[in-house]
Design a protein around this motif. Structure first.
Motif, PDB file in Angstrom:
ATOM      1  N   PHE A  32      -7.734   8.279 -10.161  1.00 31.94           N
ATOM      2  CA  PHE A  32      -6.874   8.898  -9.164  1.00 31.94           C
ATOM      3  C   PHE A  32      -5.843   7.885  -8.673  1.00 31.94           C
ATOM      4  O   PHE A  32      -6.140   6.716  -8.461  1.00 31.94           O
ATOM      5  N   ASN A  33      -4.621   8.339  -8.481  1.00 33.37           N
ATOM      6  CA  ASN A  33      -3.509   7.490  -8.046  1.00 33.37           C
ATOM      7  C   ASN A  33      -3.584   7.264  -6.532  1.00 33.37           C
ATOM      8  O   ASN A  33      -3.420   8.198  -5.750  1.00 33.37           O
ATOM      9  N   GLU A  34      -3.826   6.013  -6.130  1.00 33.48           N
ATOM     10  CA  GLU A  34      -3.940   5.668  -4.713  1.00 33.48           C
ATOM     11  C   GLU A  34      -2.651   5.058  -4.153  1.00 33.48           C
ATOM     12  O   GLU A  34      -2.691   4.263  -3.226  1.00 33.48           O
ATOM     13  N   SER A  35      -1.511   5.471  -4.693  1.00 29.49           N
ATOM     14  CA  SER A  35      -0.242   4.868  -4.254  1.00 29.49           C
ATOM     15  C   SER A  35       0.098   5.190  -2.803  1.00 29.49           C
ATOM     16  O   SER A  35       0.940   4.516  -2.209  1.00 29.49           O
ATOM     17  N   GLY A  36      -0.559   6.167  -2.208  1.00 26.82           N
ATOM     18  CA  GLY A  36      -0.292   6.511  -0.814  1.00 26.82           C
ATOM     19  C   GLY A  36      -1.133   5.732   0.180  1.00 26.82           C
ATOM     20  O   GLY A  36      -1.304   6.155   1.321  1.00 26.82           O
ATOM     21  N   ASN A  37      -1.645   4.573  -0.234  1.00 25.92           N
ATOM     22  CA  ASN A  37      -2.563   3.808   0.619  1.00 25.92           C
ATOM     23  C   ASN A  37      -1.859   2.903   1.630  1.00 25.92           C
ATOM     24  O   ASN A  37      -2.512   2.182   2.387  1.00 25.92           O
ATOM     25  N   GLY A  38      -0.537   2.914   1.661  1.00 22.67           N
ATOM     26  CA  GLY A  38       0.215   2.099   2.614  1.00 22.67           C
ATOM     27  C   GLY A  38       0.625   0.741   2.092  1.00 22.67           C
ATOM     28  O   GLY A  38       1.420   0.041   2.722  1.00 22.67           O
ATOM     29  N   MET A  39       0.107   0.343   0.935  1.00 22.08           N
ATOM     30  CA  MET A  39       0.481  -0.949   0.336  1.00 22.08           C
ATOM     31  C   MET A  39       1.747  -0.766  -0.487  1.00 22.08           C
ATOM     32  O   MET A  39       1.876   0.200  -1.242  1.00 22.08           O
ATOM     33  N   LYS A  40       2.674  -1.684  -0.344  1.00 26.79           N
ATOM     34  CA  LYS A  40       3.976  -1.586  -1.004  1.00 26.79           C
ATOM     35  C   LYS A  40       4.033  -2.458  -2.255  1.00 26.79           C
ATOM     36  O   LYS A  40       3.352  -3.482  -2.353  1.00 26.79           O
ATOM     37  N   ASN A  41       4.887  -2.053  -3.199  1.00 28.08           N
ATOM     38  CA  ASN A  41       5.134  -2.851  -4.401  1.00 28.08           C
ATOM     39  C   ASN A  41       6.095  -3.980  -4.040  1.00 28.08           C
ATOM     40  O   ASN A  41       7.296  -3.917  -4.304  1.00 28.08           O
ATOM     41  N   GLU A  42       5.538  -5.016  -3.432  1.00 25.96           N
ATOM     42  CA  GLU A  42       6.319  -6.168  -2.989  1.00 25.96           C
ATOM     43  C   GLU A  42       6.002  -7.379  -3.846  1.00 25.96           C
ATOM     44  O   GLU A  42       5.030  -7.383  -4.614  1.00 25.96           O
ATOM     45  N   LEU A  43       6.807  -8.416  -3.702  1.00 27.34           N
ATOM     46  CA  LEU A  43       6.658  -9.633  -4.495  1.00 27.34           C
ATOM     47  C   LEU A  43       5.221 -10.138  -4.473  1.00 27.34           C
ATOM     48  O   LEU A  43       4.626 -10.262  -3.403  1.00 27.34           O
ATOM     49  N   TYR A  44       4.684 -10.408  -5.664  1.00 29.94           N
ATOM     50  CA  TYR A  44       3.348 -10.972  -5.902  1.00 29.94           C
ATOM     51  C   TYR A  44       2.206 -10.008  -5.614  1.00 29.94           C
ATOM     52  O   TYR A  44       1.046 -10.427  -5.551  1.00 29.94           O
TER      53      TYR A  44
END
Length: 198
Positions: free
Chosen positions: A103-115
């Motif tokens: 399942f895609n957990e992309s809505g967890n509040g974590m951003k695709n940021e550096l490192y």
């Protein structure tokens, strides 16, 4: 009395099943922030995973690590100032076997940021299996909006300079993978190890 006995039996069975689960949740089950050391041909990287905000994704990653599933795999895709991706192919560019999609957990509040560390996937949002990538820039285009994003589940806490070196390697078109951004000199993930809980 019968109902009570049935309840107890169900409770014991569910606890036993949880212990025997093979989804990675049995790896340091009480540690919300397990760390994994990645020994690569370019140096060592330590990532700290976030089981509290991305439990499914973290457990999935730990399952591959605990079963040596990432050992001897390639970082096969390097896009400067974007991502360094790996975990899916062996040194002969053969696809490694995978567990079922998660399942895609992309809505967890974590951003695709550096490192940060995130799961790679196909166009279908819930298609991630074993491939992951390091964000080598802040990549808000990979975060969820009207569409599903790419699930971040951890952060590089040691070896950021190794990730930077990976980003700078020369790339070429890799015919077997149909990948336009594959390192000329292979970058190998030699060994992945779950570090002892601190």
């Amino acid at each position: 009395m019968f109902r009570y006995l049935l309840f107890v039996l169900i409770l014991v069975a569910s606890q036993t099943m949880a212990k025997d689960k093979d989804d990675g949740s049995n790896v340091q089950p009480d540690n919300y922030y397990p760390r994994v050391k990645l020994e690569t041909s370019m140096g060592e990287i330590v990532v700290e995973l976030d089981r509290r905000r991305a439990p499914i994704t973290t457990n999935n990653f730990l399952r591959y690590v605990s079963k040596n599933g990432y050992n001897g795999t390639l970082f096969h895709r390097v896009v400067p100032n974007f991502v360094v991706q790996g975990g899916g192919y062996n040194k002969d560019f053969e696809q490694k076997p995978s567990y079922p999609e998660i399942f895609n957990e992309s809505g967890n509040g974590m951003k695709n940021e550096l490192y940060t560390v995130a799961m790679a996937r196909q166009n279908e949002p819930h298609s991630a299996t074993r491939q992951f990538f390091f964000n080598v820039n802040d990549n808000p285009s990979l975060d969820p909006g009207k569409e599903w994003g790419y699930a971040v589940f951890g952060m590089v806490v040691e070896g950021q300079e190794v990730v930077d070196k990976m980003m700078e390697v020369e790339t070429e078109y890799q015919m077997r993978l149909r990948e336009p951004n594959s390192p000329v000199e292979p970058i190998v993930l030699e060994k992945a190890t779950v570090l002892p809980a601190t």
